[in-house]
Design a protein around this motif. Sequence first.
Motif, PDB file in Angstrom:
ATOM      1  N   ARG A 267       0.830  -1.204   0.000  1.00  0.00           N
ATOM      2  CA  ARG A 267       0.000   0.000   0.000  1.00  0.00           C
ATOM      3  C   ARG A 267       0.873   1.266   0.000  1.00  0.00           C
ATOM      4  NH1 ARG A 267      -5.208   0.163   1.369  1.00  0.00           N
ATOM      5  NH2 ARG A 267      -5.005  -1.901   2.350  1.00  0.00           N
ATOM      6  N   THR A 268       2.009   1.166   0.683  1.00  0.00           N
ATOM      7  CA  THR A 268       2.950   2.279   0.739  1.00  0.00           C
ATOM      8  C   THR A 268       4.357   1.769   0.457  1.00  0.00           C
ATOM      9  OG1 THR A 268       3.453   2.045   3.097  1.00  0.00           O
ATOM     10  CG2 THR A 268       1.528   3.383   2.505  1.00  0.00           C
ATOM     11  N   LYS A 269       5.268   2.659   0.203  1.00  0.00           N
ATOM     12  CA  LYS A 269       6.648   2.276  -0.093  1.00  0.00           C
ATOM     13  C   LYS A 269       7.315   1.602   1.087  1.00  0.00           C
ATOM     14  CE  LYS A 269       9.610   5.632  -0.598  1.00  0.00           C
ATOM     15  NZ  LYS A 269      10.378   6.768  -1.174  1.00  0.00           N
ATOM     16  N   ILE A 297       5.822   0.167  -9.456  1.00  0.00           N
ATOM     17  CA  ILE A 297       4.393   0.005  -9.163  1.00  0.00           C
ATOM     18  C   ILE A 297       3.599   1.185  -9.711  1.00  0.00           C
ATOM     19  CG2 ILE A 297       2.702   0.033  -7.284  1.00  0.00           C
ATOM     20  CD1 ILE A 297       4.611  -1.691  -5.670  1.00  0.00           C
ATOM     21  N   ASN A 298       4.099   2.389  -9.515  1.00  0.00           N
ATOM     22  CA  ASN A 298       3.357   3.592  -9.906  1.00  0.00           C
ATOM     23  C   ASN A 298       3.297   3.804 -11.414  1.00  0.00           C
ATOM     24  OD1 ASN A 298       2.518   4.560  -7.333  1.00  0.00           O
ATOM     25  ND2 ASN A 298       4.587   5.271  -6.944  1.00  0.00           N
ATOM     26  N   GLN A 299       4.150   3.122 -12.182  1.00  0.00           N
ATOM     27  CA  GLN A 299       4.065   3.240 -13.632  1.00  0.00           C
ATOM     28  C   GLN A 299       3.304   2.070 -14.259  1.00  0.00           C
ATOM     29  OE1 GLN A 299       5.985   1.205 -16.271  1.00  0.00           O
ATOM     30  NE2 GLN A 299       5.988  -0.235 -14.544  1.00  0.00           N
ATOM     31  N   ASP A 300       2.979   1.066 -13.455  1.00  0.00           N
ATOM     32  CA  ASP A 300       2.333  -0.129 -13.993  1.00  0.00           C
ATOM     33  C   ASP A 300       0.812   0.019 -13.944  1.00  0.00           C
ATOM     34  OD1 ASP A 300       2.810  -3.249 -14.607  1.00  0.00           O
ATOM     35  OD2 ASP A 300       1.058  -3.028 -13.304  1.00  0.00           O
ATOM     36  N   PRO A 301       0.106  -0.238 -15.053  1.00  0.00           N
ATOM     37  CA  PRO A 301      -1.346  -0.010 -15.078  1.00  0.00           C
ATOM     38  C   PRO A 301      -2.134  -0.919 -14.140  1.00  0.00           C
ATOM     39  CG  PRO A 301      -0.584  -1.071 -17.108  1.00  0.00           C
ATOM     40  CD  PRO A 301       0.629  -0.659 -16.353  1.00  0.00           C
ATOM     41  N   TYR A 302      -1.641  -2.125 -13.844  1.00  0.00           N
ATOM     42  CA  TYR A 302      -2.365  -3.021 -12.937  1.00  0.00           C
ATOM     43  C   TYR A 302      -1.968  -2.799 -11.486  1.00  0.00           C
ATOM     44  CZ  TYR A 302      -3.949  -7.212 -10.527  1.00  0.00           C
ATOM     45  OH  TYR A 302      -4.533  -8.070  -9.621  1.00  0.00           O
ATOM     46  N   LYS A 304      -0.632  -0.294  -9.814  1.00  0.00           N
ATOM     47  CA  LYS A 304      -0.972   0.967  -9.155  1.00  0.00           C
ATOM     48  C   LYS A 304      -2.446   1.058  -8.777  1.00  0.00           C
ATOM     49  CE  LYS A 304      -1.556   3.635 -13.455  1.00  0.00           C
ATOM     50  NZ  LYS A 304      -0.999   4.744 -14.248  1.00  0.00           N
ATOM     51  N   LYS A 305      -3.282   0.203  -9.394  1.00  0.00           N
ATOM     52  CA  LYS A 305      -4.701   0.197  -9.065  1.00  0.00           C
ATOM     53  C   LYS A 305      -5.044  -0.789  -7.950  1.00  0.00           C
ATOM     54  CE  LYS A 305      -6.297   1.516 -13.690  1.00  0.00           C
ATOM     55  NZ  LYS A 305      -7.112   1.103 -14.876  1.00  0.00           N
ATOM     56  N   HIS A 306      -4.084  -1.605  -7.530  1.00  0.00           N
ATOM     57  CA  HIS A 306      -4.381  -2.666  -6.567  1.00  0.00           C
ATOM     58  C   HIS A 306      -3.409  -2.653  -5.383  1.00  0.00           C
ATOM     59  CE1 HIS A 306      -7.384  -4.631  -9.149  1.00  0.00           C
ATOM     60  NE2 HIS A 306      -6.617  -4.247 -10.147  1.00  0.00           N
ATOM     61  N   LYS A 307      -3.002  -1.458  -4.975  1.00  0.00           N
ATOM     62  CA  LYS A 307      -2.114  -1.344  -3.822  1.00  0.00           C
ATOM     63  C   LYS A 307      -2.823  -1.859  -2.562  1.00  0.00           C
ATOM     64  CE  LYS A 307       0.354   2.662  -5.700  1.00  0.00           C
ATOM     65  NZ  LYS A 307       0.642   4.103  -5.557  1.00  0.00           N
ATOM     66  N   GLY A 308      -2.065  -2.567  -1.745  1.00  0.00           N
ATOM     67  CA  GLY A 308      -2.636  -3.127  -0.524  1.00  0.00           C
ATOM     68  C   GLY A 308      -3.377  -4.423  -0.737  1.00  0.00           C
ATOM     69  N   ASN A 403      12.434  -0.947 -14.630  1.00  0.00           N
ATOM     70  CA  ASN A 403      11.814   0.369 -14.473  1.00  0.00           C
ATOM     71  C   ASN A 403      10.597   0.561 -15.372  1.00  0.00           C
ATOM     72  OD1 ASN A 403      12.955   0.757 -17.031  1.00  0.00           O
ATOM     73  ND2 ASN A 403      14.739   1.820 -16.184  1.00  0.00           N
ATOM     74  N   LYS A 404      10.257  -0.467 -16.151  1.00  0.00           N
ATOM     75  CA  LYS A 404       9.056  -0.420 -16.975  1.00  0.00           C
ATOM     76  C   LYS A 404       8.515  -1.835 -17.129  1.00  0.00           C
ATOM     77  CE  LYS A 404      11.500  -0.728 -21.412  1.00  0.00           C
ATOM     78  NZ  LYS A 404      11.686  -0.113 -22.752  1.00  0.00           N
ATOM     79  N   THR A 405       7.228  -1.914 -17.429  1.00  0.00           N
ATOM     80  CA  THR A 405       6.571  -3.218 -17.512  1.00  0.00           C
ATOM     81  C   THR A 405       6.730  -3.855 -18.884  1.00  0.00           C
ATOM     82  OG1 THR A 405       4.910  -2.415 -15.944  1.00  0.00           O
ATOM     83  CG2 THR A 405       4.410  -4.447 -17.124  1.00  0.00           C
ATOM     84  N   PHE A 406       6.555  -3.072 -19.937  1.00  0.00           N
ATOM     85  CA  PHE A 406       6.428  -3.636 -21.279  1.00  0.00           C
ATOM     86  C   PHE A 406       7.557  -3.170 -22.198  1.00  0.00           C
ATOM     87  CE2 PHE A 406       2.091  -2.654 -19.654  1.00  0.00           C
ATOM     88  CZ  PHE A 406       1.700  -3.953 -19.376  1.00  0.00           C
ATOM     89  N   GLU A 407       7.828  -4.007 -23.178  1.00  0.00           N
ATOM     90  CA  GLU A 407       8.700  -3.628 -24.273  1.00  0.00           C
ATOM     91  C   GLU A 407       8.235  -4.355 -25.524  1.00  0.00           C
ATOM     92  OE1 GLU A 407      12.677  -4.657 -23.351  1.00  0.00           O
ATOM     93  OE2 GLU A 407      12.355  -6.823 -23.383  1.00  0.00           O
TER      94      GLU A 407
END
Length: 427
Positions: A267-269, A297-302, A304-308, A403-407
């Motif tokens: 949920r937090t760092k 986490i904050n750059q990932d679309p999944y 960042k929506k499911h913290k905690g 540092n990124k999810t996709f390539e």
Amino acid sequence: MLKNTVSTQKNGDPLLAALAGGIRTREKILQDIAPLFPDRFPTEPGAVNNITTIDRHFKMPQVWKSSLAVDYQLPLPFPSLLTLEGTFIKDIHAIMQEDVNTIHADDPRMTRFIGPDNRYHYPGDTEKRYHEDITNAILMRNSGKGYSANFNITLNAHPWKDVEFMAAYTYSKSKTITSNKSNQVDNAWTQEPSVMGPNYQKLHTAQYLQTPHRVIAQFSYTRQYARLFSTSLSLFYTGEYAGNYSYLYDGDMNNDGIEYDLIYIPRTKEELHFADRQTGEITFTAEEQKEAFWTFINQDPYLKKHKGEYAEAYAANLPWYDRFNLRVVQDFKIQTGQHVNTIQFSVDIMNLGNLLHNSWGVTQTISACNNGKLLELKEVNETGEPVYTMCPIKKDGQDILPNKTFETNRSSENCWQLQIGIRYIFN
């Protein structure tokens, strides 16, 4: 059913010589080969350590299916048909597995991690068994918890002479206890991602639901002229997610001997603890990894929506992509006696967008984040909390933290392709 796997890795093994020749059925192997090697094909009770059995009340798979469809002729000055269709399927007797040789959660040998991720911690791959000499005792039984739903809307229209148009949107959802990825019962049990262990599966997105949203369209124009010639042009479009995936720990997180453990998303760092990691000559400090993971986490679309929360199996999707295919067909009619035959030339350009720009019409992968395996359990600290290290990846020969999810998926399937055809059609 008792399952026994026979393998060999030695050159000159007499079993290899006995198996040489044509293909044999398993019945022929048991009849002709097994008696020659009784130590390799044990049949005595207790000699086989992998058991698969079926619940006495097991029933063949059964579902309830409901569907409704409506066709509506739109009040337009040209022919146009709108179709709405919905389908709902409820599992009545689906298939699931359970290892009855694994201790239950209330067994005194079971513990829990301390902290926000308080999943079960098993005593060990062998120690978790009621009977240590038996690897698995898989019970196949029924579950009625799964379901799937599908909604589709389709428009077919003829707005002008010689012109046809079709567009459709499909929404799909499917939840299951197990996707049964393997035709081997024990593999289907071990390969289903879970939090508490494969005996404690919860309803989750089905692995075979590759894309919840899908759009397709087709535009066709056909023109006949001079009585003997016909030209048609068709453009096809598909837009969808390129697949789904799960976020797993790298390795065995909960000490049950199975490496399909879903991650906890902090949920937090500060919720997760890290330890220094040495990779070659590079040392990633605990603070560097904590910062890198939180940034990821904050750059990932999944994520960042499911913290905690715990990550859900197969709930994350690869990015959306759009793909166009173009087809041009030219017909020449030929009078042959009393018959009129046709010579047809065709040109197909698959993935037209990629021909126009190298970044169009391409799918992406999760290789940039170690295929979804970001964290590895390093140790459990004195308070019972898990301590992690972040899994580095190679980029330009250097070890870095993801540092990124996709390539971009560097595959020939992403390249535009040209196909030229000729066909002779008899009347």
